[in-house]
Write an enzyme that holds these catalytic residues in place. Structure first.
Site, mmCIF file in Angstrom:
data_model
loop_
_atom_site.group_PDB
_atom_site.id
_atom_site.type_symbol
_atom_site.label_atom_id
_atom_site.label_comp_id
_atom_site.label_asym_id
_atom_site.label_seq_id
_atom_site.Cartn_x
_atom_site.Cartn_y
_atom_site.Cartn_z
ATOM 1 N N SER A 113 -3.988 10.020 7.179
ATOM 2 C CA SER A 113 -4.096 8.863 5.932
ATOM 3 C C SER A 113 -5.548 8.574 5.991
ATOM 4 O O SER A 113 -6.673 9.101 5.920
ATOM 5 C CB SER A 113 -3.347 7.878 5.812
ATOM 6 N N HIS A 114 -5.633 7.042 6.050
ATOM 7 C CA HIS A 114 -6.990 6.290 6.293
ATOM 8 C C HIS A 114 -7.892 6.449 7.391
ATOM 9 O O HIS A 114 -8.788 5.664 7.533
ATOM 10 C CB HIS A 114 -6.635 5.063 5.542
ATOM 11 N N ASP A 277 -8.278 6.815 -0.297
ATOM 12 C CA ASP A 277 -8.288 6.949 0.953
ATOM 13 C C ASP A 277 -8.463 8.374 1.380
ATOM 14 O O ASP A 277 -8.561 9.171 0.525
ATOM 15 C CB ASP A 277 -7.272 6.240 1.473
ATOM 16 N N ASP A 279 -6.366 10.657 2.501
ATOM 17 C CA ASP A 279 -5.466 11.725 1.885
ATOM 18 C C ASP A 279 -4.892 11.303 0.722
ATOM 19 O O ASP A 279 -4.053 12.158 -0.209
ATOM 20 C CB ASP A 279 -4.007 11.900 2.613
ATOM 21 N N ASP A 281 -3.680 8.917 -1.120
ATOM 22 C CA ASP A 281 -2.525 8.177 -1.743
ATOM 23 C C ASP A 281 -2.724 6.511 -1.966
ATOM 24 O O ASP A 281 -2.287 5.830 -2.689
ATOM 25 C CB ASP A 281 -1.393 8.419 -0.940
ATOM 26 N N ARG A 282 -3.982 6.177 -1.408
ATOM 27 C CA ARG A 282 -4.261 4.663 -1.682
ATOM 28 C C ARG A 282 -5.251 4.502 -2.594
ATOM 29 O O ARG A 282 -6.177 5.343 -2.633
ATOM 30 C CB ARG A 282 -4.766 4.145 -0.035
ATOM 31 N N LYS A 376 2.720 7.389 -2.966
ATOM 32 C CA LYS A 376 2.008 6.528 -3.518
ATOM 33 C C LYS A 376 0.602 7.380 -3.881
ATOM 34 O O LYS A 376 0.331 8.617 -3.285
ATOM 35 C CB LYS A 376 1.307 5.191 -2.770
HETATM 36 C C1 G1P Z 1 0.726 0.072 6.648
HETATM 37 C C2 G1P Z 1 0.725 -0.680 5.331
HETATM 38 C C3 G1P Z 1 2.013 -0.445 4.687
HETATM 39 C C4 G1P Z 1 1.741 1.072 4.432
HETATM 40 C C5 G1P Z 1 1.750 2.051 5.679
HETATM 41 C C6 G1P Z 1 1.371 3.496 5.385
HETATM 42 O O1 G1P Z 1 1.577 -0.103 7.544
HETATM 43 O O2 G1P Z 1 0.899 -2.246 5.868
HETATM 44 O O3 G1P Z 1 1.895 -1.292 3.438
HETATM 45 O O4 G1P Z 1 3.151 1.560 3.670
HETATM 46 O O5 G1P Z 1 0.495 1.209 6.322
HETATM 47 O O6 G1P Z 1 0.353 3.720 4.363
HETATM 48 P P1 G1P Z 1 1.452 -1.254 8.519
HETATM 49 O O7 G1P Z 1 0.483 -0.849 9.430
HETATM 50 O O8 G1P Z 1 1.502 -2.526 8.170
HETATM 51 O O9 G1P Z 1 3.019 -1.123 9.379
HETATM 52 ZN ZN ZN Z 2 -3.162 7.620 2.830
#
Ligand code: G1P
Ligand code: ZN
Length: 543
Positions: A113-114, A277, A279, A281-282, A376
């Site tokens: 992801s990010h 981000d 991948d 999705d954000r 997302k």
């Molecule tokens: C974080 C975000 C949450 C999101 C997740 C995956 O999780 O707060 O909303 O769904 O990344 O992208 P957290 O680190 O808070 O558990």
């Molecule tokens: Zn992501």
């Protein structure tokens, strides 16, 4: 000639996938048998014989090598067909779409992801189900259990598949379809949004800046925005996916997408700015001189979605994660549709989307999406905003001002305290949980507590219950704060403090969020004793 090898192996500690799959440092994934053990465990749990899967990733370091390993293992495990993005590239929402479009048996997405990418950064693998959404906990638990007992994996002995070339090839009897990673996704977007109206807006001089942060959305954004919608060449910056994301931290928020923020608040700022981000999705969206908080973005999108062709029949319901502000609830109430409050994490939206209870979902953590896929979707949110801007022909600031005047404004901020020693964070949360019963009626820093609880969720579709999803403290004036520990951090514990205060319109709508929230911030620190337990008085990241 190709041969299937059965390779003897043994369980490797710590192969426990979370809600976002298995995420580890890249060298860990590249370690002996590591990727292979996890992939075999996936196939052992979901079964591969005769099945069709989608495969792709965000292009980070090791993405290309991992794809070849996964393809050879899929073939060795008897899979019939794998649909793989050219260059082993697929954004997470595009992968979700391909899984659904081709009615496959699921997909493997390579992404962290990010999180930063590179030889010393993060890598990840997750399995998505035939509905296009992340595997539920029962499935990831079964995969984990399998990693604990695995003694062998199956590997085809074969040359690399040329993933640079589109078309169909055979790998030891398995069909590999190398597909354009963008085409089907772009077609889906075109079916949802009024591309004609958006094209006319760009033709009329509308200027935009998209920061793809050297991650996966570059090719998608260039094709959709510049090629199909006529945005000026160069609208998309950092548009080439790089194995190390060019050293960027591809997390679209005001801290990590600072260059975009500076541009949007500078002289000669474009009309609209957006970032996504690693991948894809954000998303973060920014107007000229105005930042749109993800909670407000969700509310504005819900209130205006009917302006886009894909949503003209209206929404079935709106879902948000509990720490996300209640701004979307006010829209749902006005629209007379369901409002759902789920625990943090996209997986909780899946049941609501599958059951047709919700159409649009969002989280305060820069995640927004709809029932078009089961992840997302950053570019989807950006395009829905563009569709709304094209129809309403107003600047972002005016749209927000009108929204707040109508619904009131939920001032909102999240404060993150990162890399706290886990035992200190746990002790703080335990003490806070222990104090909840006695909080009601107390006045702290001039704020009167009207209620406090530890959020529990009963899924309205399958009845499953999730406990301890975050401590909520509500105040008499309608403000609240939420405290929870991150489930995705990789270093120590990350404490997330979510702050919210409601101001009914039309007065008091143009305060600075941090100032508006100052009393709630003080009360939260007083009640949770953050400094006393963790030694921290200031957050590391404010969004
Ligand atoms: C974080 C975000 C949450 C999101 C997740 C995956 O999780 O707060 O909303 O769904 O990344 O992208 P957290 O680190 O808070 O558990
Ligand atoms: Zn992501």
């Amino acid at each position: 000639m190709t041969h299937i090898h059965t390779v003897a192996t043994q369980p490797i500690a710590g192969q426990k996938p979370g809600t976002s799959g298995l995420r580890k440092k890249t060298p860990v994934f590249m370690g002996r048998h590591y990727l292979e053990n996890f992939v075999q465990s996936i196939f052992d749990v979901v079964g591969a014989e005769g099945k069709t899967f989608v495969l792709g990733g965000d292009g980070r370091y090791f993405n290309d090598r991992a794809a070849q390993v996964i393809l050879r293992m899929a073939a060795a495990n008897g899979a019939a067909r794998v649909i793989v993005g050219q260059g082993a590239i697929l954004s997470t929402p595009a992968a979700s779409h391909l899984i659904r479009l081709n009615k496959t048996d699921g997909g493997i997405i390579m992404s962290a992801s990010h999180n930063p990418g590179g030889p010393e950064e993060d890598f990840g693998v997750k399995f998505n189900m035939p509905n296009g959404g992340p595997a539920p906990e029962a499935v990831t638990e079964a995969m984990y259990a399998r990693t604990q007992e695995i003694v062998e994996y199956r590997m085809l002995d074969a040359q690399d598949v040329d993933l640079g070339r589109l078309g169909r090839v055979s790998l030891g009897g398995m069909v590999v379809d190398v597909v354009d990673p963008v085409a089907d996704y772009a077609a889906l977007m075109e079916s949802l949004f009024d591309f004609g109206a958006i094209r006319a807006m760009f033709a009329g001089g509308f200027r935009m800046r998209v920061d793809s942060m050297c991650a996966v959305t570059g090719p998608y954004a260039v094709e959709i925005l510049e090629n199909r919608l006529g945005a000026a060449k160069g609208t998309v910056v950092n548009g080439t996916p790089l194995p190390d994301f060019g050293g960027m931290h591809p997390d679209p928020n005001p801290t990590w997408a600072k260059a975009l923020m500076d541009e949007m608040f500078g002289a000669d700022a474009p009309d609209f700015g957006a970032a996504s981000d690693g991948d894809g999705d954000r998303n973060m969206v920014v107007g000229r001189g105005i930042y749109v908080s993800p909670s407000d973005s969700l509310a504005v999108l819900a209130a205006n979605a009917h302006l886009a062709p894909g949503y003209k029949a209206g929404l079935k319901g709106v879902a948000r994660s509990m720490p996300t502000s209640a701004a979307a609830d006010r829209v749902a109430e006005a629209l007379g549709i369901g409002a759902y409050e789920t625990p943090t994490g996209w997986k909780f939206f899946g049941n609501l989307l599958d059951a047709g209870r919700a159409t649009i979902c969002g989280e305060e953590s820069f995640g927004t999406g709809s029932d078009h896929v089961r992840e997302k979707d950053g570019l989807w949110a950006i395009l829905l905003w563009l569709n709304i801007l094209a129809v309403r022909k107003q600047p972002v600031a005016a749209i927000l001002a009108e929204h707040w005047a109508k619904f009131g404004r939920n001032y909102y901020s999240r404060h993150d305290f990162e890399a706290i020693a886990a035992d200190k964070a746990d002790a703080m949360m335990a003490a806070l949980r222990g104090s909840l019963a006695g909080l009601k009626g107390n006045s702290v820093e001039g704020m009167v507590v009207s209620g406090a609880d530890d959020f529990a969720y009963t899924d309205p579709v399958d009845g499953s219950v999730s406990q301890k999803q975050g401590v909520r403290v509500m105040f008499a004036d309608g403000s609240r704060f939420v405290l929870r520990l991150s489930g995705t951090g990789t270093e120590g514990a990350t404490l997330r403090l979510y702050l919210e205060r409601y101001a009914a319109g039309p007065a008091g709508l143009d305060l600075d969020p941090q100032e508006a929230l100052a009393p709630v911030i003080r009360a939260a620190h007083g009640i949770a004793r953050i400094a006393e337990f963790t030694g921290r008085t200031e957050p590391d990241v404010v969004t």
